[in-house]
Design a protein around this motif. Structure first.
Motif: not given
Ligand code: SF4
Length: 302
Positions: A2-12
């Motif tokens: 299974a794929f997991q999509n990790v999205i890094s959020i900075s608040g920008g």
């Protein structure tokens, strides 16, 4: 697998646009993550909560923890520092503050700088990798790391590929590489999502407050609008100086100064300098240039 999509959020704006794009596409197995440096502006923390509520999602918070590193450094000081400095050093490293940016500076005995950019890796990349991506890999997932970088931001980012196989088998995916800043804000408007309010308060980027990459004008703006940030940095300079072998650690290294002191080179003198139109003492800021921002190609800092 299974794929997991990790999205890094900075608040920008860029990472928010990337998140909106992922949601618009109906991307499955989405895992938005915010690496908290403890050095963000309160409005950024509020913005992360706003995104969660407005989009109906959960954003996982991760934080670096330097407890074990403090213990190792205490042992090092006990065995290696001169006797007259040991007590001060051991006291400074007695226990962590729980503020990752400050703890990292105490540990290193100095603040990160434009020439020694250890902050992004230690405070953002590693916590996300260790606390999110590695456990996913161990559980047998394929990890796709979404990175909100754009070519027009810097030279370092201009030659990046859209996707790339990284260490540990993590796949980097950069879906907004070709986007302009107008397209980034247009996607905010399309989804009726407000950008981080700091953009309308003179900030050119959202990240640590202040970021080591802050420009001269930005520092003047920060000191005018958020004097409490300057006071906090002055306090941190005192704390980090205690853990520094030479007894002094300024947020910005002074260029060419033979003897550095908090009085002459600390954050308050940087603020004084930032208010000058030209000339004056120079600090190691990307002060008056329009040069690249964070050199990280992973888009963890704007
Ligand atoms: S580059 Fe700036 S925003 Fe990124 S971790 Fe360092 S100080 Fe914070």
């Amino acid at each position: 697998m299974a794929f997991q999509n990790v999205i890094s959020i900075s608040g920008g704006k860029d990472s928010t646009a990337m998140l909106l794009l992922a949601l618009e596409r109906g991307t499955p197995s989405l895992l938005p993550v915010f690496a908290d440096t403890g050095h963000e502006h309160p409005q950024t923390y509020e913005y992360i909560t706003y995104l969660e509520q407005a989009l109906g999602i959960e954003i996982r918070r991760v934080k670096a923890d330097f407890t074990n590193d403090f213990e190792r450094k205490r042992n090092f000081i006990a065995n290696n520092w001169p006797d007259d400095l040991k007590e001060r050093g051991m006291k400074a490293l007695e226990k962590t503050t729980g503020i990752p940016f400050l703890d990292l500076a105490i540990l290193k005995g100095r603040f990160p700088s434009t020439k020694a950019k250890f902050c992004t890796g230690e405070l953002k990349s590693l916590p996300i990798q260790q606390q999110v991506e590695l456990p996913l890999l161990r559980d047998g997932h394929r990890v796709i790391s979404w990175q909100g970088v754009r070519k027009e931001e810097s030279l370092a980012r201009r030659n990046l590929p859209h996707s790339q196989l990284l260490d540990l088998g993590i796949i980097a995916y950069r879906p907004i590489l070709e986007w302009t800043v107008e397209e980034v804000f247009a996607l905010h408007r399309k989804h009726r999502i407000e950008p981080n309010p700091l953009y309308s308060q003179g900030m050119s980027r959202v990240g640590c407050m202040p970021c080591i990459n802050a420009r001269k004008g930005e520092m003047a703006e920060i000191s005018n609008r958020f004097p409490e940030v300057i006071e906090r940095m002055a306090e941190w300079e005192q704390i980090v100086s205690q853990g520094s072998k030479r007894g002094c650690a300024t947020f910005w290294p002074a260029r060419g100064a033979s003897e550095v002191t908090l009085e002459r080179h600390g954050i308050h003198s940087v603020v004084d300098w930032s208010r000058t139109s030209r000339g004056g003492r120079q600090f190691d800021l990307i002060a008056s240039t329009e040069g690249p921002l964070c050199s990280s190609v992973y888009g963890l800092c704007e």
